[in-house]
Structures are given as C-alpha cells and as structure tokens.
Write an enzyme that holds these catalytic residues in place. Structure first.
Site, PDB file in Angstrom:
ATOM      1  N   MET A 199       0.854  -1.200   0.000  1.00 44.37           N
ATOM      2  CA  MET A 199       0.000   0.000   0.000  1.00 44.37           C
ATOM      3  C   MET A 199       0.885   1.244   0.000  1.00 44.37           C
ATOM      4  SD  MET A 199      -3.184  -0.881   2.530  1.00 44.37           S
ATOM      5  CE  MET A 199      -2.234  -1.800   3.717  1.00 44.37           C
ATOM      6  N   CYS A 215      -2.828  -1.458 -10.187  1.00 46.53           N
ATOM      7  CA  CYS A 215      -3.044  -0.059  -9.799  1.00 46.53           C
ATOM      8  C   CYS A 215      -4.027   0.600 -10.777  1.00 46.53           C
ATOM      9  CB  CYS A 215      -1.719   0.693  -9.795  1.00 46.53           C
ATOM     10  SG  CYS A 215      -1.947   2.400  -9.332  1.00 46.53           S
ATOM     11  N   ASP A 253     -11.236  -6.876   0.595  1.00 43.00           N
ATOM     12  CA  ASP A 253     -12.326  -6.821   1.582  1.00 43.00           C
ATOM     13  C   ASP A 253     -12.214  -7.840   2.711  1.00 43.00           C
ATOM     14  OD1 ASP A 253     -13.341  -4.786   0.067  1.00 43.00           O
ATOM     15  OD2 ASP A 253     -15.025  -5.927  -0.742  1.00 43.00           O
ATOM     16  N   ARG A 301      -6.344  -2.737   3.818  1.00 47.82           N
ATOM     17  CA  ARG A 301      -6.882  -1.654   4.642  1.00 47.82           C
ATOM     18  C   ARG A 301      -7.216  -2.075   6.066  1.00 47.82           C
ATOM     19  NH1 ARG A 301     -11.277  -0.296   0.323  1.00 47.82           N
ATOM     20  NH2 ARG A 301     -11.018  -2.558   0.146  1.00 47.82           N
TER      21      ARG A 301
HETATM   22  C1  LIG Z   1      -3.738   3.483   0.347  1.00 57.29           C
HETATM   23  C2  LIG Z   1      -3.598   2.300  -0.569  1.00 57.29           C
HETATM   24  C3  LIG Z   1      -2.448   2.149  -1.310  1.00 57.29           C
HETATM   25  C4  LIG Z   1      -2.298   1.044  -2.158  1.00 57.29           C
HETATM   26  N1  LIG Z   1      -1.117   0.876  -2.812  1.00 57.29           N
HETATM   27  C5  LIG Z   1      -0.911  -0.279  -3.528  1.00 57.29           C
HETATM   28  C6  LIG Z   1       0.367  -0.586  -4.075  1.00 57.29           C
HETATM   29  O1  LIG Z   1       1.366   0.139  -3.898  1.00 57.29           O
HETATM   30  N2  LIG Z   1       0.473  -1.741  -4.796  1.00 57.29           N
HETATM   31  C7  LIG Z   1      -0.590  -2.593  -4.986  1.00 57.29           C
HETATM   32  O2  LIG Z   1      -0.440  -3.629  -5.635  1.00 57.29           O
HETATM   33  N3  LIG Z   1      -1.793  -2.324  -4.453  1.00 57.29           N
HETATM   34  C8  LIG Z   1      -1.972  -1.221  -3.712  1.00 57.29           C
HETATM   35  N4  LIG Z   1      -3.168  -1.011  -3.096  1.00 57.29           N
HETATM   36  C9  LIG Z   1      -4.199  -2.050  -3.190  1.00 57.29           C
HETATM   37  C10 LIG Z   1      -4.053  -3.050  -2.029  1.00 57.29           C
HETATM   38  O3  LIG Z   1      -2.834  -3.736  -2.087  1.00 57.29           O
HETATM   39  C11 LIG Z   1      -5.206  -4.063  -2.034  1.00 57.29           C
HETATM   40  O4  LIG Z   1      -5.173  -4.758  -3.251  1.00 57.29           O
HETATM   41  C12 LIG Z   1      -6.563  -3.397  -1.889  1.00 57.29           C
HETATM   42  O5  LIG Z   1      -6.555  -2.409  -0.872  1.00 57.29           O
HETATM   43  C13 LIG Z   1      -7.652  -4.434  -1.565  1.00 57.29           C
HETATM   44  O6  LIG Z   1      -7.361  -5.108  -0.370  1.00 57.29           O
HETATM   45  P1  LIG Z   1      -8.088  -4.719   1.032  1.00 57.29           P
HETATM   46  O7  LIG Z   1      -9.562  -4.757   0.794  1.00 57.29           O
HETATM   47  O8  LIG Z   1      -7.600  -5.778   1.992  1.00 57.29           O
HETATM   48  O9  LIG Z   1      -7.624  -3.345   1.388  1.00 57.29           O
HETATM   49  C14 LIG Z   1      -3.345   0.090  -2.277  1.00 57.29           C
HETATM   50  C15 LIG Z   1      -4.503   0.276  -1.536  1.00 57.29           C
HETATM   51  C16 LIG Z   1      -4.650   1.341  -0.689  1.00 57.29           C
HETATM   52  C17 LIG Z   1      -5.909   1.491   0.121  1.00 57.29           C
END
Ligand SMILES: Cc1cc2nc3c(=O)[nH]c(=O)nc-3n(C[C@H](O)[C@H](O)[C@H](O)COP(=O)(O)O)c2cc1C
Length: 316
Positions: A17, A100, A202, A224
C-alpha cells in the site's frame, strides 16, 4: 504454499500500500504475525534513475523477511534494470503491479493498464523471469471492467510465463474500491493454475480470513483492515487454530504499539516526515475510545514526537 524456496502454510500477507506499507509499518505487521510483507509499489523508471525516494522504498531489512519488492512499469528494459537493482537488496519475491487503477498509471498502460495489453504483460513476465533468480510474482485484478474479465486466461498465462505466484484483488479496474470484492473467482482461478494463488479484497475480520481460505486459495492478503487493526494477523492465526476469538487489545496495548510504530516511523524517515506520514494511523490505534476525535485533532497539529508521546501516555 511454496514460492521459490519460500515455504509457508496458509500465509497471511500484508498488502502493498502506497504511503502505508513503509519499513515501520511492515515491521509492526511482522511482529503481529504477517507471514509475508510487500513494499509499496515503486516505479521502475524511478528506480533506474536512482531517485532517492524510490531507492528508499525498495530498501529492505532482514527483520522484514520474507518480503516482496513490488515494482510498476511497462517498459521491458526499464523493468529488467529495476529488477537487477532491486536484487541488490535480496528480496524473497519481486512482484509486478498489474492492479493499480489510478489514471496516472493505468491510463499509461502500466499497473491495471497491463490488463489491456496481455501480450505485453506476457513478454514482461518472461523477460523478468529470465533476468533474475528471485521469484517473480504478479498482483492483479479480475479485468478492466465487468465486460472484460480476463483473469482465468490471464492466470494461466502468468503461470506458463514462469511467474511463481499470483495475487488477485477480486475487483475490476473500473470498480477501484467500489462494490464488493467477488471471492467466487478465487475458486475458479485455483482450478486453472498450480502456482500459489493469494486472494485479496475486503478481508476485514478473522472470519473473512477463514472464508477466503475456504475458496481454495493458498494465501490471504490483507490491506486496509491491517491499517486500522494490525493485530488482525495474529487474531486470524489464532482463530484458524482454535476457532476462538482472541480478546482484542486494550487501550494500554494499543497506545504502546502506537508509540512503538511512531518511533519506527521517525527512525526511518526522520522527525518531521516520520510524524506527518504517521498521522493516518491514529484513528486505527485510537478507535473505540472516548474523546478520540478531539485527541486525534490535537495529535495532528504536532510535528515533533515528544509531545505526541506525552499525550498518548497520558491516556493510559
Ligand atoms: C492506500 C492504498 C495504497 C495502495 N497501494 C498499492 C500498491 O502500492 N500496490 C498494490 O499492488 N496495491 C496497492 N493497493 C491495493 C491493495 O494492495 C489491495 O489490493 C486493496 O486495498 C484491496 O485489499 P483490502 O480490501 O484488503 O484493502 C493500495 C490500496 C490502498 C488502500
């Protein structure tokens, strides 16, 4: 699950992230049970231009292992050179960002933009696999939009091109973070490939972790939810072993970890930047306690660690 020489049963991974999973937060999540952590994505072009901010992002320490360095780009020579430079830090994994959604990356044909040019993605994976002994992995989404879901064919191509694992955020690019991640795809993808599949999207509770594993995926990646509750890794491991919930951390434990995390942030970024970048973590550490909004507002005004620590310690 096996990625190169890395063998971990049912790993819980900290998602990459941007501006979140820096060294400080990775160490905190590691301490609380994350099995694999990833750097935030770093542009291959910035790495090869030796941009200090980019080099800092791919700098890793032994305490964080196993760790993946994630890079973003679509130019094969630049990506190859970026992999060669990343290899100097001896990462356990090099992950290609194909998820991304931002205009800055996706509309330039990198990140999720690669979902629009799968032959190019195939050439990238093959070139990088050839360029390094470090396992190359891919993190992606289901497709560009709901009418263009490509993940089943893409997963097979990723495996055949030599990548050692696939992570899927179960949304499309146009969904960004909207709607619900559709985990049913994980079962379908798993049937198509034999390399490890890491599910993502999620997961917010220990029950979610178990439910995602029950789709058949080999690893679960949490983003998150770890920001607001970095304890989720040990809580989930405990739940999977015992089918019981760990008691949640109390205020003193939360404050202690918050201070430890803040100090790490300052250690790696210096006083001002370390304090400012840390601000996004207050609401998670302080959630559920009375008077938090006011306190958070006060903490946001400080640019030095000492008064923040004093305020936090007064809470205990
Ligand atoms: C603030 C933020 C920054 C992120 N930066 C990246 C990143 O650098 N590389 C990437 O593959 N995904 C990035 N993501 C996506 C997350 O790795 C993940 O795929 C996405 O948040 C869904 O997972 P979650 O529901 O557990 O948050 C980012 C997400 C957030 C919220």
């Amino acid at each position: 699950m096996k990625i190169g020489s890395l063998k971990i049963n049912h790993p819980l991974c900290l998602a990459p992230m941007q501006d979140v999973t820096d060294q400080a937060f990775r160490l905190i999540c590691k301490k609380l049970g994350a099995d694999i952590v990833y750097t935030e994505f770093t542009s291959s072009e910035a790495i090869i231009r030796n941009v200090p901010r980019a080099i800092r992002k791919i700098k890793i320490t032994d305490a964080e292992r196993p760790i993946g360095i994630q890079i973003v780009g679509n130019n094969i020579p630049a990506l190859t050179e970026a992999v060669r430079i990343s290899d100097k830090f001896k990462p356990d994994i090099i992950d290609i960002n194909c998820g991304c959604w931002t205009k800055r990356h996706a509309l330039r044909g990198e990140g999720a933009g690669l979902l629009k040019d799968i032959p190019l993605l195939e050439r990238i994976i093959k070139a990088l696999v050839k360029a390094t002994k470090t396992p190359i992995t891919v993190k992606t989404r289901l497709g560009w939009d709901k009418n263009d879901i490509v993940i089943l064919d893409l997963a097979q191509m990723v495996e055949q091109s030599g990548a050692k694992a696939l992570t899927v955020h179960c949304r499309t690019r146009t969904q960004k973070y909207k709607g619900k991640a559709d985990w049913s795809w994980l079962t379908k993808i798993k049937k198509k490939i034999s390399i490890p599949l890491i599910g993502n999207g999620d997961v917010v509770s220990v029950e979610d972790v178990q439910a995602m594993f029950s789709t058949g995926c080999d690893g679960v990646m949490i983003g998150r939810a770890a920001v607001s509750n970095p304890w989720i890794f040990q809580q989930a491991r405990h739940f999977m072993k015992t089918a019981e919930n760990m008691p949640p951390p109390g205020l003193p434990e939360k404050i202690k970890l918050c201070i430890e995390h803040l100090k790490l942030s300052v250690k790696y970024r210096g006083e001002t930047e370390g304090v400012i970048i840390f601000r996004k973590f207050y609401s998670g550490y302080l959630r559920g306690f009375s008077g938090v909004a006011k306190l958070r507002g006060e903490l946001m005004l400080f640019k030095q660690t000492a008064p923040i620590i004093k305020k936090l310690e007064e809470l205990i």
